[in-house]
Design an enzyme around this catalytic site. Sequence first.
Site, PDB file in Angstrom:
ATOM      1  N   LYS A 150       1.462   4.367  -2.840  1.00  0.00           N
ATOM      2  CA  LYS A 150       1.204   5.779  -2.543  1.00  0.00           C
ATOM      3  C   LYS A 150       2.457   6.623  -2.799  1.00  0.00           C
ATOM      4  CE  LYS A 150      -2.107   7.386  -1.253  1.00  0.00           C
ATOM      5  NZ  LYS A 150      -3.231   7.964  -2.016  1.00  0.00           N
ATOM      6  N   TYR A 193       0.830  -1.212   0.000  1.00  0.00           N
ATOM      7  CA  TYR A 193       0.000   0.000   0.000  1.00  0.00           C
ATOM      8  C   TYR A 193       0.859   1.255   0.000  1.00  0.00           C
ATOM      9  CZ  TYR A 193      -2.425   3.954   2.107  1.00  0.00           C
ATOM     10  OH  TYR A 193      -2.883   5.220   2.374  1.00  0.00           O
TER      11      TYR A 193
END
Length: 335
Positions: free
Chosen positions: A155, A151
């Site tokens: 990002k 994740y």
Amino acid sequence: MNNYRKILVTGADGFIGSHLTEELVRRGYDVRAFTLYNSFNTWGWLDECSEEVKGKFEVFTGDIRDPYGVKEAMKGCDAVLHLAALIAIPYSYHSPETYVDTNIKGTLNVLQAARELGVAKVIHTSTSEVYGTAKFVPITEEHPLQGQSPYSATKIAADQLALSFYRSFQLPVSIIRPFNTYGPRQSARAVIPTIITQLVSGTKQIKLGTIHPTRDFNYVADTVRGFIAMLESENGIGEEINIGSNFEISIGDTVKLISEIMNINVEIITEDTRVRPEKSEVERLWADNSKANRLLGWKPEFAGREGFRLGLERTIEWFSEPANVSKYKASRYNI
């Protein structure tokens, strides 16, 4: 108010996005809310929006992974606030490709459409997870970036992609980097709703993962004010800006504070399935928010321990409403 009259909000059906959409409408903006298309014809949390804003914003259903729909949604908009993302860390461990598609390719779709349409401002949403475990505190925007989960890696990539469009094509991009936002409507994959929903359901044994890591929690109203301050300021173009409370507290002490407010004696049970891999766990987050104050004139209204307590009281009040907590599965581990 400024010249950005028509605003596209991606991820408007989510926790922060729904609160942001409501506040923009209250402030007189013309808002187009981009929500995830589904066969149930639901608009996520916008279905639960305040009566005063119902029917006062436009809804566009689509998928951030589809460049055609993204461009269609953006037509006629002066600014885009891009919040659409997959954010659950445990889910990214076994389904990383969908994070690449949503967080990286989805951001590319937003940037490319904004460039082609000549959008006057793009606000891209980052996360404090890009910093990983703090190497120094408080964490400034110059802190090294560390992808400690799939994740956070996606990002980081999305942030860098956004900055590349600013540097390569002069696209007016600003990057907002909220630390751990909490409040009404937050998913139970996050720690504060996990604690509260279990207590509201009647249990006194709270199942959690590791409780020693620290976080910098932001009440959602402060995060929303950060987005709007960035939208209305000319100082954030090409900048990455932390939105944090500048207050550090451990997960364990957060449990104690919530149990104190709710007047419940709590026993914490560490559940192995909730524990992140050792090198993936972000051990410490504590925001330096001086840049936001300097460039945007933003500072948290829910600051320090007292501000955190006030935000928790408001959050607990919302989750204590049977109609609200009934939407959560407190007995399940939400990844």
